[in-house]
Design a protein around this motif. Structure first.
Motif, short mmCIF file in Angstrom:
data_model
loop_
_atom_site.label_atom_id
_atom_site.label_comp_id
_atom_site.label_asym_id
_atom_site.label_seq_id
_atom_site.Cartn_x
_atom_site.Cartn_y
_atom_site.Cartn_z
N PHE A 156 29.38 -11.89 56.93
CA PHE A 156 30.52 -11.35 56.19
C PHE A 156 31.71 -11.18 57.14
N PRO A 157 32.32 -12.27 57.57
CA PRO A 157 33.42 -12.15 58.53
C PRO A 157 34.61 -11.37 58.00
N HIS A 158 34.76 -11.32 56.67
CA HIS A 158 35.86 -10.57 56.06
C HIS A 158 35.26 -9.49 55.16
N GLY A 159 35.18 -8.28 55.70
CA GLY A 159 34.65 -7.17 54.91
C GLY A 159 33.34 -6.64 55.41
N ALA A 160 33.00 -6.90 56.70
CA ALA A 160 31.72 -6.44 57.23
C ALA A 160 31.65 -4.92 57.28
N GLY A 161 32.78 -4.25 57.48
CA GLY A 161 32.77 -2.79 57.59
C GLY A 161 32.21 -2.12 56.36
N VAL A 162 32.67 -2.51 55.17
CA VAL A 162 32.16 -1.91 53.93
C VAL A 162 30.70 -2.30 53.71
N ARG A 164 39.60 3.24 49.26
CA ARG A 164 38.87 2.51 48.22
C ARG A 164 37.43 2.97 48.06
N VAL A 165 36.94 3.80 48.99
CA VAL A 165 35.55 4.28 48.93
C VAL A 165 35.56 5.79 48.84
N PRO A 166 35.47 6.38 47.64
CA PRO A 166 35.46 7.84 47.51
C PRO A 166 34.13 8.42 47.97
N TRP A 167 34.12 9.76 48.15
CA TRP A 167 32.92 10.41 48.66
C TRP A 167 31.74 10.27 47.70
N GLN A 168 32.03 10.16 46.40
CA GLN A 168 30.94 10.00 45.43
C GLN A 168 30.13 8.74 45.70
N GLU A 176 28.49 -2.88 55.91
CA GLU A 176 27.62 -2.19 56.87
C GLU A 176 27.36 -0.73 56.50
N LEU A 177 28.17 -0.15 55.64
CA LEU A 177 28.00 1.27 55.29
C LEU A 177 26.60 1.59 54.76
N PRO A 178 26.08 0.84 53.77
CA PRO A 178 24.72 1.13 53.29
C PRO A 178 23.66 1.03 54.39
N LEU A 179 23.83 0.08 55.32
CA LEU A 179 22.86 -0.07 56.41
C LEU A 179 22.90 1.15 57.33
N LEU A 180 24.10 1.64 57.66
CA LEU A 180 24.21 2.83 58.49
C LEU A 180 23.57 4.04 57.81
N LEU A 195 29.89 1.79 41.82
CA LEU A 195 30.01 1.35 43.20
C LEU A 195 30.83 0.07 43.25
N THR A 196 31.55 -0.12 44.35
CA THR A 196 32.34 -1.35 44.50
C THR A 196 31.40 -2.54 44.73
N PRO A 197 31.85 -3.75 44.40
CA PRO A 197 31.01 -4.94 44.63
C PRO A 197 30.55 -5.08 46.08
N LYS A 198 31.41 -4.72 47.04
CA LYS A 198 31.01 -4.86 48.45
C LYS A 198 29.92 -3.87 48.83
N LEU A 199 29.93 -2.67 48.23
CA LEU A 199 28.85 -1.73 48.50
C LEU A 199 27.54 -2.22 47.90
N TRP A 200 27.58 -2.82 46.70
CA TRP A 200 26.38 -3.43 46.12
C TRP A 200 25.90 -4.57 47.02
#
Length: 335
Positions: A290-296, A229-233, A298-302, A96-101
């Protein structure tokens, strides 16, 4: 067949819109200012809606309230860090990418959700007043606790960039969340009855604000190449991590309630309030922290939000059916 939740459908629509029609760079500044304003209005009206007398009355049930707070702000983050550590030992971090962690650990730091915790407790025929108090107190405490937990856990745990410094984070949270909430509480005796009278309008504005925030966050992420940068896996792994987190917390809160000898209704309230995480609070906080990168982030929260709704609804209906069978058996005349 049950109709899909309109709010969740709108959130998916916001992500799709941001994917195909992201906000251009030239208008990003204006959209960010709009997002900050919407956050402030949300928390102002939350403060205006909350009745202090009802809150203090419910706080007397200290066992349920204390255990729910411990589960949300102590046990949940510790479980998240422990799972992160296990993944580190097993060499799974690079999957997983650092932002997803960062997003996964951010989920662990959030307060409980209000609406779904109360609704699920009601469906399961649990202690609804206890759930109302636990969820409300959790969100108030979360204004202070979440940024502190983020500052403590994320730099050492996730080691991912994108978050503001600890002191600056607290200042930003205080300015955009705490001050509007306090201002709403200050005018609560006068504005509160009006706000509570128009609950549907308030719900519409709250959910509309969150949809705009999701669109803004994902617009920035898409322009930065999110889907490349975020594959389906990664989505599968995040969903698996979220499912494990939820299962652990549902089990621990149930065992804790039984160990304390709580009535079944209180255990149900504790279980739902202690295992849920707030999307309506998490999205605004992610935009601030996270003003820079909130989208990534937020993915785990969604993803967690979706899983907790389906699992919670299934569990609540199971509890209701179990209690109905028990009451039916007790009502049968003895031979």
């Amino acid at each position: 067949m049950k109709r899909p939740d309109p709010f969740l459908s709108a959130l998916i629509g916001a992500v799709l819109l941001a994917t195909f029609l992201p906000c251009p760079h030239a208008y990003q500044g204006a959209l960010n200012h709009l997002t900050s304003l919407l956050i402030m209005f949300m928390f102002f009206f939350q403060g205006a809606k909350l009745q202090r007398s009802a809150l203090w009355e419910s706080l007397r049930d200290w066992k349920v309230q204390g255990c729910a707070l411990l589960a949300t702000f102590v046990v949940f983050p510790l479980i998240g860090v422990a799972l992160y550590g296990l993944c580190h030992v097993a060499g799974m971090l690079p999957y997983l990418t650092p932002k997803l962690w960062t997003g996964l650990l951010f989920v662990c730091c959030l307060p409980s959700t209000v609406q779904s915790s109360i609704a699920l407790t009601s469906i399961a025929r649990g202690n609804v007043p206890a759930a109302i108090c636990a969820a409300t107190v959790s969100n108030i405490v979360g204004i202070f606790a979440t940024p502190l937990l983020v500052a403590l856990l994320l730099p050492a745990g996730a080691q991912a960039g994108g978050s503001a410094g600890g002191l600056q984070t607290i200042i930003d949270i205080a300015r955009e969340l705490l001050l509007p909430f306090v201002a709403g509480q200050a005018v609560q005796p006068w504005l509160g009855p009006i706000v509570r009278k128009h609950k549907i309008l308030l719900k519409f504005t709250d959910q509309g604000s969150i949809i705009v925030m999701v669109y803004a966050a994902f617009s920035t992420a898409v322009l930065e190449g999110l889907w490349h940068r975020v594959p389906w896996q990664d989505f599968v792994l995040v969903a698996l991590f979220c499912t494990v987190l939820l299962a652990i917390m549902l089990t621990l809160t149930d065992l804790a309630g039984r160990a304390m000898g709580l009535p079944r209704g209180d255990i149900i309230a504790l279980q739902f309030c202690g295992s849920k995480k707030s999307l309506s609070t998490g999205i605004p906080m992610a935009s601030v922290i996270f003003p820079h990168g909130a989208g990534v982030v937020e993915l785990p929260l969604l993803i967690y939000h979706q899983i907790q709704l389906y699992v919670g609804a299934t569990l609540a209906r199971h509890y209701a059916r179990k209690l109905a069978r028990k009451e039916g058996a007790q009502a049968k005349p003895q031979p």
